[in-house]
Motif scaffolding. Sequence first.
Motif, PDB file in Angstrom:
ATOM      1  N   LEU A 115      32.090  54.816  42.549  1.00  0.00           N
ATOM      2  CA  LEU A 115      31.295  53.598  42.376  1.00  0.00           C
ATOM      3  C   LEU A 115      30.078  53.594  43.286  1.00  0.00           C
ATOM      4  O   LEU A 115      28.974  53.225  42.866  1.00  0.00           O
ATOM      5  CB  LEU A 115      32.137  52.348  42.642  1.00  0.00           C
ATOM      6  N   VAL A 116      30.259  54.012  44.535  1.00  0.00           N
ATOM      7  CA  VAL A 116      29.128  54.074  45.462  1.00  0.00           C
ATOM      8  C   VAL A 116      28.091  55.064  44.956  1.00  0.00           C
ATOM      9  O   VAL A 116      26.893  54.774  44.961  1.00  0.00           O
ATOM     10  CB  VAL A 116      29.599  54.437  46.889  1.00  0.00           C
ATOM     11  N   ASP A 117      28.538  56.227  44.494  1.00  0.00           N
ATOM     12  CA  ASP A 117      27.615  57.237  43.962  1.00  0.00           C
ATOM     13  C   ASP A 117      26.824  56.679  42.779  1.00  0.00           C
ATOM     14  O   ASP A 117      25.615  56.870  42.686  1.00  0.00           O
ATOM     15  CB  ASP A 117      28.391  58.491  43.551  1.00  0.00           C
ATOM     16  N   TRP A 118      27.507  55.980  41.864  1.00  0.00           N
ATOM     17  CA  TRP A 118      26.799  55.383  40.723  1.00  0.00           C
ATOM     18  C   TRP A 118      25.771  54.370  41.191  1.00  0.00           C
ATOM     19  O   TRP A 118      24.673  54.295  40.653  1.00  0.00           O
ATOM     20  CB  TRP A 118      27.782  54.731  39.756  1.00  0.00           C
ATOM     21  N   GLN A 119      26.132  53.558  42.202  1.00  0.00           N
ATOM     22  CA  GLN A 119      25.182  52.564  42.678  1.00  0.00           C
ATOM     23  C   GLN A 119      23.976  53.231  43.337  1.00  0.00           C
ATOM     24  O   GLN A 119      22.829  52.845  43.101  1.00  0.00           O
ATOM     25  CB  GLN A 119      25.845  51.583  43.653  1.00  0.00           C
ATOM     26  N   VAL A 120      24.210  54.232  44.167  1.00  0.00           N
ATOM     27  CA  VAL A 120      23.130  54.950  44.845  1.00  0.00           C
ATOM     28  C   VAL A 120      22.183  55.574  43.828  1.00  0.00           C
ATOM     29  O   VAL A 120      20.960  55.607  44.032  1.00  0.00           O
ATOM     30  CB  VAL A 120      23.714  56.016  45.801  1.00  0.00           C
ATOM     31  N   HIS A 121      22.713  56.039  42.702  1.00  0.00           N
ATOM     32  CA  HIS A 121      21.889  56.687  41.666  1.00  0.00           C
ATOM     33  C   HIS A 121      21.445  55.733  40.568  1.00  0.00           C
ATOM     34  O   HIS A 121      20.954  56.167  39.525  1.00  0.00           O
ATOM     35  CB  HIS A 121      22.634  57.894  41.093  1.00  0.00           C
ATOM     36  N   GLY A 122      21.631  54.432  40.779  1.00  0.00           N
ATOM     37  CA  GLY A 122      21.142  53.424  39.817  1.00  0.00           C
ATOM     38  C   GLY A 122      21.917  53.346  38.527  1.00  0.00           C
ATOM     39  O   GLY A 122      21.371  52.882  37.524  1.00  0.00           O
ATOM     40  N   GLU A 123      23.190  53.754  38.538  1.00  0.00           N
ATOM     41  CA  GLU A 123      23.967  53.774  37.299  1.00  0.00           C
ATOM     42  C   GLU A 123      25.034  52.693  37.226  1.00  0.00           C
ATOM     43  O   GLU A 123      25.637  52.509  36.179  1.00  0.00           O
ATOM     44  CB  GLU A 123      24.634  55.152  37.150  1.00  0.00           C
ATOM     45  N   LEU A 124      25.284  51.955  38.300  1.00  0.00           N
ATOM     46  CA  LEU A 124      26.326  50.945  38.303  1.00  0.00           C
ATOM     47  C   LEU A 124      25.822  49.608  37.754  1.00  0.00           C
ATOM     48  O   LEU A 124      26.414  49.028  36.844  1.00  0.00           O
ATOM     49  CB  LEU A 124      26.885  50.741  39.712  1.00  0.00           C
ATOM     50  N   LEU A 125      24.733  49.131  38.309  1.00  0.00           N
ATOM     51  CA  LEU A 125      24.166  47.841  37.895  1.00  0.00           C
ATOM     52  C   LEU A 125      22.919  48.054  37.053  1.00  0.00           C
ATOM     53  O   LEU A 125      22.233  49.047  37.181  1.00  0.00           O
ATOM     54  CB  LEU A 125      23.818  47.008  39.136  1.00  0.00           C
ATOM     55  N   GLN A 126      22.634  47.057  36.200  1.00  0.00           N
ATOM     56  CA  GLN A 126      21.394  47.141  35.412  1.00  0.00           C
ATOM     57  C   GLN A 126      20.446  46.049  35.803  1.00  0.00           C
ATOM     58  O   GLN A 126      20.767  45.115  36.444  1.00  0.00           O
ATOM     59  CB  GLN A 126      21.677  47.097  33.921  1.00  0.00           C
TER      60      GLN A 126
END
Length: 192
Positions: free
Chosen positions: A181-192
Amino acid sequence: MSIFLLPELEYDKAPLLLHAQQQTNWNSNPIMPGVFSAQWGEITETIDPVFDEILSHFSNAFHVVGCVCPKRHNGMLGCSCSIPGCTPRIIGAAFMRIKPGSVLREHIDPGRYTGVNCPLTQSLADGGVDIYSKGIVVSKVYTDCPYIIDTQSPHGAHNNASESNIFLSLTFNTNLDFAQLVDWQVHGELLQ
């Protein structure tokens, strides 16, 4: 690290807090009575529309894996299609309440690897998350900002205020962990 702040996740707290205050199932969890009010996942898959706004902040790709259909079907999160691998990533939610002057002791969440906690009432000065190592509080996190929490690392909470701290806690599929989840957030993939 077992907490990752999500200041980008902005949401209207008022309708969620009102919904939480109207709950009558606070004692539904026998392990920690009075702390949890399950909303979906454990007791029902039907999602109340009050959660639409906060769920809309997560990227569409985040809701389901391998599916091109809409993220919701008949008021359900996830998908009812027959595409293999189509699994909802957000699988549940509960309101959590830390009563005034109380401590939620050290624990690891059974059957849950990570979560996103969204404070609804928390005072920065009076309550927060406790991070443990070998039975000792090594860090106290005071925030009114949403955060990703590693629920497999020992943690707890405290509330020194005269009112309950209430927050919404989203549960994620068990094939996802804190680092993902942290990785997705850091790479702009968790939230829109």
